[in-house]
Design a protein around this motif. Structure first.
Motif: not given
Length: 381
Positions: A295-321
């Motif tokens: 359960a700890e490993a799954l939670e860590a993987m999910t948290r890591s995935r969400d953080l990378y997705r958030e970083a990718a969204e910010r990068a896309n927004e900056a590129l669009a601007a």
């Protein structure tokens, strides 16, 4: 005294370690018969012989019993065949609390407790545990014997006979030791005229045996609490009486915070980490632990995935601007002021993202060294 101890782990006070040799054939059968007999008599809670690999010659036996006071003891014996039908055995037992030398010897939980037992021999020297052994007559042989003795796991005691004893004095002193020490101590006897030769042979260990007394050899590495004279007994009366001072000295030596001898660290690790003889409660606890870790490993993987997705969204927004601010290059090939400002903003954005993604990158334990895929559904140029 020999060189100081290395950085080996200290022997836990809960541990009982021993090594020996079975000098005849059929050692595994002797073990199976003894374990089955004690289980039927309800001396053992349970025992098991672990499955052996196809190419492995060694056999592994586990047993669990209760010492006085309802203290659970777990023990693991490894049996390795040697030449001439002999076998070398390694036995480590660990209790739930500090080991009490008055408890039954773990050796007798695996091996038959009979006077003529073939298993009752020290691993390095081959000498018996529960009998006395006269020292060789050759001076160099005595010196070699002492050098070999301190390399093993056993406790070696050298007793000097001030005069030739009678029948009572020729009985081994180890039989009078507490039960848990009788299969860890080897008794050497020096004849009355051997005192000078014995102390010459002990010179390399920087100890000596008093006339008519005894000394405990320091072992290798030397325990931190061992020093000159601390484990020598001035007088040992070989008249059949109980050698109280010698017993107290041997017991005190075995309770020193000694470094684990060669091979004991691996044996203790196997006992703790490869133990198979589990109770129902222990099996449930182990399964709960596995579920919690997953359960700890799954939670860590999910948290890591969400953080990378958030970083990718910010990068896309900056590129669009950036694309909106810079529709194309100026006719003279130079960038206009708005483009430069947007470019600086984009550069700063990517620098921040670069630092943040490094911090968000999962450890190898959490993500097994792999970067999760971008699940945002957007393409990043």
């Amino acid at each position: 005294m020999p060189s100081s101890p290395t950085d080996r782990p200290t022997t836990p006070p809960t541990l009982w370690p021993a090594r020996g040799r079975h000098v005849g054939p059929g050692a595994a059968d002797v073990l199976r018969h003894r374990l089955r007999s004690l289980k039927d008599d309800e001396v053992l809670d349970d025992f098991a012989e672990l499955p052996a690999a196809e190419d492995a010659a060694e056999r592994v036996f586990e047993a669990r019993w209760r010492a006085p006071g309802e203290v659970t003891v777990r023990a693991r014996l490894t049996l390795v065949p040697e030449a001439d039908d002999a076998s070398r055995w390694t036995l480590v037992a660990e209790a739930e609390r500090r080991w009490d030398q008055s408890w039954p010897s773990p050796a007798t939980m695996f091996w038959p407790d009979t006077p003529d037992a073939a298993w009752d021999h020290e691993a390095v020297t081959g000498l018996p545990f529960r009998d006395l052994t006269p020292l060789p007559s050759d001076d160099k042989a005595i010196r070699r014997l002492f050098k070999d003795a301190v390399r093993g796991w056993a406790v070696h005691v050298v007793v000097h006979e001030a005069m030739t004893p009678d029948e009572r004095g020729r009985r081994p002193l180890t039989r009078l030791l507490p039960p848990s020490l009788r299969h860890r101590v080897v008794e050497h006897r020096a004849a009355p005229d051997q005192l000078r030769v014995v102390n010459w042979a002990l010179r390399g260990l920087k100890v000596e045996v008093p006339r008519g007394g005894a000394v405990i050899l320091p072992g290798q590495p030397v325990p931190p609490g061992y020093h000159d004279g601390a484990f020598a007994v001035r007088s040992v009366f070989l008249d059949g009486s109980e050698p109280t001072e010698l017993i107290e000295t041997v017991t005190r030596y075995t309770e020193l915070p000694r470094p684990l001898p060669d091979g004991a660290d691996e044996a203790l690790t196997a006992l703790r980490e490869q133990w198979q003889l589990l109770t129902l409660e222990e099996e449930l606890a182990r399964e709960r632990g596995l579920v919690a870790r997953y359960a700890e490993a799954l939670e860590a993987m999910t948290r890591s995935r969400d953080l990378y997705r958030e970083a990718a969204e910010r990068a896309n927004e900056a590129l669009a601007a950036y694309r909106e601010a810079v529709p194309g290059p100026a006719p003279d090939g130079s960038a206009g002021a708005p483009a430069g400002s947007a470019l600086q903003q984009l550069t700063r954005t990517f620098e921040r993202l670069k630092g943040s993604t490094k911090a968000l990158r999962p450890t190898r334990a959490e993500g097994d060294g792999e970067v999760p895929p971008d699940t945002s559904g957007r393409e990043v140029s």
